[in-house]
Write an enzyme that holds these catalytic residues in place. Sequence first.
Site, PDB file in Angstrom:
ATOM      1  N   ASP A  86     -16.555  20.379  21.934  1.00  0.00           N
ATOM      2  CA  ASP A  86     -16.187  19.022  22.330  1.00  0.00           C
ATOM      3  C   ASP A  86     -16.984  18.081  21.436  1.00  0.00           C
ATOM      4  O   ASP A  86     -18.210  17.971  21.565  1.00  0.00           O
ATOM      5  CB  ASP A  86     -16.546  18.787  23.798  1.00  0.00           C
ATOM      6  CG  ASP A  86     -16.096  17.420  24.297  1.00  0.00           C
ATOM      7  OD1 ASP A  86     -15.760  16.558  23.457  1.00  0.00           O
ATOM      8  OD2 ASP A  86     -16.093  17.204  25.518  1.00  0.00           O
ATOM      9  N   ILE A  87     -16.316  17.394  20.531  1.00  0.00           N
ATOM     10  CA  ILE A  87     -17.026  16.611  19.514  1.00  0.00           C
ATOM     11  C   ILE A  87     -17.692  15.352  20.070  1.00  0.00           C
ATOM     12  O   ILE A  87     -18.438  14.690  19.343  1.00  0.00           O
ATOM     13  CB  ILE A  87     -16.108  16.239  18.326  1.00  0.00           C
ATOM     14  CG1 ILE A  87     -14.981  15.301  18.770  1.00  0.00           C
ATOM     15  CG2 ILE A  87     -15.572  17.481  17.635  1.00  0.00           C
ATOM     16  CD1 ILE A  87     -14.214  14.681  17.607  1.00  0.00           C
ATOM     17  N   SER A 165      -5.490   7.945   9.101  1.00  0.00           N
ATOM     18  CA  SER A 165      -4.191   7.277   9.237  1.00  0.00           C
ATOM     19  C   SER A 165      -4.109   6.067   8.321  1.00  0.00           C
ATOM     20  O   SER A 165      -5.110   5.380   8.080  1.00  0.00           O
ATOM     21  CB  SER A 165      -3.983   6.821  10.676  1.00  0.00           C
ATOM     22  OG  SER A 165      -2.822   6.024  10.792  1.00  0.00           O
ATOM     23  N   TYR A 225      -6.914   2.562  17.959  1.00  0.00           N
ATOM     24  CA  TYR A 225      -6.705   3.729  17.092  1.00  0.00           C
ATOM     25  C   TYR A 225      -6.875   3.351  15.615  1.00  0.00           C
ATOM     26  O   TYR A 225      -7.547   4.048  14.851  1.00  0.00           O
ATOM     27  CB  TYR A 225      -5.308   4.295  17.342  1.00  0.00           C
ATOM     28  CG  TYR A 225      -4.990   5.529  16.522  1.00  0.00           C
ATOM     29  CD1 TYR A 225      -5.471   6.775  16.899  1.00  0.00           C
ATOM     30  CD2 TYR A 225      -4.201   5.438  15.379  1.00  0.00           C
ATOM     31  CE1 TYR A 225      -5.181   7.911  16.144  1.00  0.00           C
ATOM     32  CE2 TYR A 225      -3.903   6.564  14.627  1.00  0.00           C
ATOM     33  CZ  TYR A 225      -4.394   7.802  15.022  1.00  0.00           C
ATOM     34  OH  TYR A 225      -4.101   8.915  14.268  1.00  0.00           O
ATOM     35  N   LYS A 229      -9.787   4.772  12.954  1.00  0.00           N
ATOM     36  CA  LYS A 229      -9.477   5.447  11.691  1.00  0.00           C
ATOM     37  C   LYS A 229     -10.002   4.644  10.494  1.00  0.00           C
ATOM     38  O   LYS A 229     -10.372   5.230   9.471  1.00  0.00           O
ATOM     39  CB  LYS A 229      -7.973   5.670  11.575  1.00  0.00           C
ATOM     40  CG  LYS A 229      -7.432   6.668  12.604  1.00  0.00           C
ATOM     41  CD  LYS A 229      -8.137   8.018  12.522  1.00  0.00           C
ATOM     42  CE  LYS A 229      -7.506   9.061  13.428  1.00  0.00           C
ATOM     43  NZ  LYS A 229      -8.193  10.373  13.340  1.00  0.00           N
ATOM     44  N   VAL A 262       3.627  12.392  12.798  1.00  0.00           N
ATOM     45  CA  VAL A 262       3.979  13.797  13.018  1.00  0.00           C
ATOM     46  C   VAL A 262       4.530  14.023  14.422  1.00  0.00           C
ATOM     47  O   VAL A 262       4.059  13.422  15.399  1.00  0.00           O
ATOM     48  CB  VAL A 262       2.755  14.705  12.772  1.00  0.00           C
ATOM     49  CG1 VAL A 262       3.133  16.173  12.879  1.00  0.00           C
ATOM     50  CG2 VAL A 262       2.162  14.420  11.387  1.00  0.00           C
ATOM     51  N   THR A 264       4.254  15.495  17.383  1.00  0.00           N
ATOM     52  CA  THR A 264       3.294  16.220  18.207  1.00  0.00           C
ATOM     53  C   THR A 264       3.197  15.534  19.565  1.00  0.00           C
ATOM     54  O   THR A 264       3.766  14.455  19.781  1.00  0.00           O
ATOM     55  CB  THR A 264       1.889  16.229  17.573  1.00  0.00           C
ATOM     56  OG1 THR A 264       1.404  14.874  17.517  1.00  0.00           O
ATOM     57  CG2 THR A 264       1.906  16.838  16.175  1.00  0.00           C
TER      58      THR A 264
END
Length: 306
Positions: A86-87, A165, A225, A229, A262, A264
């Site tokens: 878990d980062i 991103s 987000y 990034k 993508v 996902t």
Amino acid sequence: KERREKWRQEISLLRTIPYSDHQRWWTSDTIAVVTGANRGIGFEIVHQLAHHGLTVILTSREAAVGEEAAKVLREGGLNVVFHQLDIVDRDSIEAFAGWIRETYGGIDILINNAGVNFNTGSDNNVEHSEKVIHTNYFGTKNIIKAMIPLMRPSDAGARIVSVSSRLGRLNGKRNKIENLELRSKLENLETLSEELIDETVSTFLQQVKDGTWQEGGWPQVFTDYSLSKLAVNSYTRLMAKKLSDRPEGGKIYINCYCPGWVKTAMTGWNGHVSPEEGADTAVWLALLPDQFISGKFFSERHEIHF
């Protein structure tokens, strides 16, 4: 659009061509770590790296799903090992680093894929900003710091690749920081620092708490987000500079890339790029036979501007 589609088809063809013996700097003893790899892009990165003959450590926050993902790949004859990570948990990072040291003695490749995004479609909800920033930026930064001392010396150099991103570009036409002074400081390697990056994201998080973030001049699309990034991109440039004076045989190259939109779970399956295509540039950067590139940003195997 036609040119881009043609290039994507060329990349798809290139992916089917095996590396020649003189290009392969790696062996089955080469260790690659991929974070957040139980599904999506991360899972496909593990798949492609293992297909090229490396030993790949698949990590995920949840042990059960991670072990199942690794099992699927092992059943396909690939050398994939699972370990929980878990980062955003320093104890988890420390335990993982200790296990790597004891089991393998070090690693050769780190792919930072773990990340979160709570916005889809036209949403721009900042309700989960703290989790997004702490996972995508601080978590990525912490695992990089933990793994650098474990990166094994070699003539080919160790490699770090972070999934980022285009939304995090400093000078994107529609989605950028409006504060020209701040943008200039982040853009200039002479003024760029870890403290500046941390302060930038912390200011945003404070404005979210105060309810003033909309007047802060932050990116307008997927704000939390995008900013997370942008921080990853900036940290990539900063670390490339710091690592540049390492001696031959002990080089560490660090880059980031945009996988595209993508298909996902993170995008609600609304993307237009397959996981195989999304993983391609990460694998390409990790395995470049003559790796002299560092501190750069890529998309579809092409360098793009930060």
